[in-house]
Design an enzyme around this catalytic site. Structure first.
Site, short mmCIF file in Angstrom:
data_model
loop_
_atom_site.label_atom_id
_atom_site.label_comp_id
_atom_site.label_asym_id
_atom_site.label_seq_id
_atom_site.Cartn_x
_atom_site.Cartn_y
_atom_site.Cartn_z
N CYS A 33 0.83 -1.21 0.00
CA CYS A 33 0.00 0.00 0.00
C CYS A 33 0.87 1.26 0.00
O CYS A 33 1.57 1.54 0.98
CB CYS A 33 -0.91 -0.04 1.23
SG CYS A 33 -1.75 1.49 1.60
N CYS A 90 0.09 3.73 2.81
CA CYS A 90 0.57 3.16 4.08
C CYS A 90 2.06 3.44 4.24
O CYS A 90 2.52 3.85 5.32
CB CYS A 90 0.35 1.65 4.13
SG CYS A 90 -1.38 1.12 4.06
#
Length: 148
Positions: free
Chosen positions: A72, A75
């Protein structure tokens, strides 16, 4: 809160033993009675399937969890700010991360639909959730404190 109002249960981030720590000692870098390592080190704790429920359910301090995955992009972008937020929030809040790829059952149990998602747990119960990346450690700390 524990049976005694002047003590808290703190789960060790290293050996996962539940420790009883006097409130007055929280700011004095308490260490684990079992493994003798620091109970708080200013870095997010990596949770997994085995340790998640113990830290969420047994800790008397709130636990902030970043539900994330290594693939991600947002993230990864938020990770340095989250790391810094641990230094701002501990020892009043345990800061932790859960890799949703490695702990899919927990992510499903909490209905995590997008990542990153921050969830704040108090007394074993989720009290707040925010999907999407925060830009700064201060934003993360402010959001967390606003829900305590």
């Amino acid at each position: 809160m524990s049976a005694s109002a002047d003590a808290l249960h703190i789960v060790c981030p290293h050996c996962h033993t539940t420790n009883r720590v006097r409130v007055a000692d929280m700011r004095n870098a308490p260490s684990c009675g079992q493994c003798h390592q620091a109970l708080f080190d200013g870095h997010p704790l990596a949770l997994d399937q085995a340790s998640f429920d113990k830290h969420i359910g047994r800790s008397h301090v709130p636990v902030l969890v970043d539900f994330w995955a290594p693939w991600c992009g947002p993230c990864r972008m938020m990770a340095p700010a989250y790391e810094q937020a641990a230094g701002l929030l501990e020892p009043q809040v345990r800061v932790a991360k859960l890799n949703t790829e490695d702990a899919q059952a927990i992510a499903a149990r909490f209905n995590i639909r997008s990542i990153p998602t921050l969830a704040l747990f108090v007394g074993g119960q989720e009290v707040a959730r925010q999907a999407g990346a925060f830009r700064t450690a201060k934003d993360i700390a402010d959001w967390t404190r606003s829900h305590l």
